[in-house]
Write an enzyme that holds these catalytic residues in place. Structure first.
Site, PDB file in Angstrom:
ATOM      1  CG  HIS A  72      -1.929  -0.956   0.990  1.00 59.15           C
ATOM      2  ND1 HIS A  72      -3.332  -0.813   1.669  1.00 59.15           N
ATOM      3  CD2 HIS A  72      -2.110  -2.035   0.909  1.00 59.15           C
ATOM      4  CE1 HIS A  72      -3.914  -1.945   1.783  1.00 59.15           C
ATOM      5  NE2 HIS A  72      -3.595  -2.785   0.251  1.00 59.15           N
ATOM      6  CE  LYS A 297       3.569   2.951  13.185  1.00 63.03           C
ATOM      7  NZ  LYS A 297       4.003   2.181  11.525  1.00 63.03           N
ATOM      8  CE1 TYR A 385      -1.618   4.211   9.387  1.00 63.90           C
ATOM      9  CE2 TYR A 385      -0.663   2.976   7.662  1.00 63.90           C
ATOM     10  CZ  TYR A 385      -1.773   2.289   7.911  1.00 63.90           C
ATOM     11  OH  TYR A 385      -2.596   1.816   8.488  1.00 63.90           O
TER      12      TYR A 385
END
Ligand code: APR
Ligand code: PHB
Length: 390
Positions: A72, A297, A385
């Site tokens: 992604h 995470k 991210y």
């Protein structure tokens, strides 16, 4: 029995560490309380940072991941019913994340353990740690009524939040820091195509929603729910209606419905233990820290811990250097706290808090509007991210 490093817990942290040590010629034994099917069957997050993918590659365990994982380049946020995209790839100079479920990671780690003869002892009961502040610690457990003692040089506690290792640190040494969030995540898996080719994080008046996936034909969805919510209150129909509503008109209308085959409620917590070392006992992964799942995470932090720790252990065995071991706790914690901050912040701007007043709500709206409009704000989100450097 005798080994170099005794690893408690065969979750992602323990299994990755076992493989990293084996690859470098350091002996390790992994001791796990449950059976393989149980550990492999646990449904957790599924977003891998590049560093985590790199670690699997270094171990030669990335073949299926490269084939089946979904790369992604961006992620989407919804607020006020509107969706906008954060182009992580462009903002970070080419970084991406890979969607590949933790169950798949565990499967690959266990298959390789068999193929490479990494010893994993399942169904170990009453695990106890002894003499961790001496030069010759040991681990004792019971299996099928027989007690076994493993002598070693080091013990690594990879036994998660509820394990025994953290409890072996004396109370006057251990410091813990915690936030418990006043809500949970209700998550489902369903064999339907995902609503979008990337993830969608939605802030809605009625609560947070997340559209994720495991493959082109398997979707993973979550909605924020009360901490004491029951699964029985959420038949599929109600879940789909609420999800579509919270995702907003654009993303909500793209949701394909179908029967769910997994439905669980998870609490949200931030938690950190300091230090992550006591004598010859080291903590890694959920044994030392927990993040709320917003931003995915948990698994990545566990992987980062053991990457640092395995380098330190290998340096000790190869050239007698202790500096990596001495520095492990500080080095790991520096990264842990940054991931804690990001997960806490991302949870804060996307969820509804029961105590929220008009001011707090407007702060959220303003922050999301700022992110939507500011390249600088999007870059900050994107670099966290995709994962900060080790
Ligand atoms: N003795 C042996 N094993 C134990 C004991 C014990 N006393 N207590 C717990 N364990 C095992 C658990 O059964 C589990 O398999 O330790 C393992 C810990 O695994 P995780 O909880 O997955 O923790 P970790 O490997 O640090 O993974 C971190 O993966 O599972 C996710 O939410 C987690 O995202 C986080 C990441
Ligand atoms: C998941 O796919 O399970 C997932 C994805 C992203 C998150 C949390 C969970 O932030």
């Amino acid at each position: 029995m005798r080994t170099d490093v005794a690893i408690i817990g065969a979750g992602p942290a323990g299994m990755l560490l076992g493989h990293l040590l084996l690859q470098a010629g350091v002996q390790a034994v992994v001791i796990e309380r449950r059976d393989r099917a149980y550990v492999e069957g646990r449904v957790r997050a599924g977003v891998l940072e590049q560093t985590t993918v790199g670690l699997l590659e270094r171990l030669g365990l990335d073949e299926r991941l490269r084939r089946e994982g979904l790369v992604h380049h961006g992620t989407n946020l919804v607020h006020d019913g509107r969706m906008f995209r954060v182009d992580m790839h462009a903002l970070t100079g080419g970084a991406s994340v890979t969607v590949y479920g933790q169950q798949e990671v565990m499967h690959d780690l266990f298959e390789a353990a068999e193929a490479r003869a990494l010893p994993v002892i399942f169904d170990a009961e009453e695990t106890r740690l002894h003499d961790v502040t001496s030069a010759s610690p040991s681990v004792v457990w019971r299996r099928e009524g027989i007690e076994t003692r493993l002598d070693c040089d080091f013990v690594v506690g990879c036994d998660g939040y509820h394990g025994v290792s953290r409890a072996s640190l004396p109370p006057d040494v251990l410091r813990t820091f915690e936030r418990v969030y006043p809500f949970g995540w209700l998550g489902i898996l369903a064999d339907v195509p995902p609503a979008n080719h990337e993830l969608i994080y939605a802030n809605h008046e009625r609560g947070f929603a997340l559209a994720s996936m495991r493959s082109a034909t398997r979707s993973r969805y979550y909605i924020q729910c009360a901490a004491d919510e029951t699964i029985a209150a959420w038949p599929d129909q109600r879940f789909w209606d609420e999800l579509a509503h919270r995702l907003g008109p654009e993303a909500g209308s793209a949701v394909v419905r179908g029967p769910s085959f997994e439905k669980t409620i998870a609490p949200l917590r931030s938690f950190v233990t300091e230090p992550m070392r006591h004598g010859r006992l080291f903590l890694a992964g959920d044994a030392a820290h927990i993040v709320p799942p917003t931003g995915a995470k948990g698994l990545n932090l566990a992987a980062a811990d053991v990457a640092v720790l395995s380098d330190a252990l290998v340096a000790f065995y190869h050239d007698g250097s202790e500096s990596g071991l001495t520095g492990y706790s500080d080095r790991a914690l520096a990264r842990v706290w940054k991931a804690e901050r990001f997960s806490w912040w991302f949870t804060g701007i996307t969820h509804r808090f029961p105590e929220m007043d008009g001011f707090a709500r407007r702060m959220q709206v303003a922050e999301l509007a700022y992110i939507e409009q500011s390249r600088a704000a999007q870059t900050a989100l994107a670099e966290n991210y995709v994962g900060l450097p080790l």
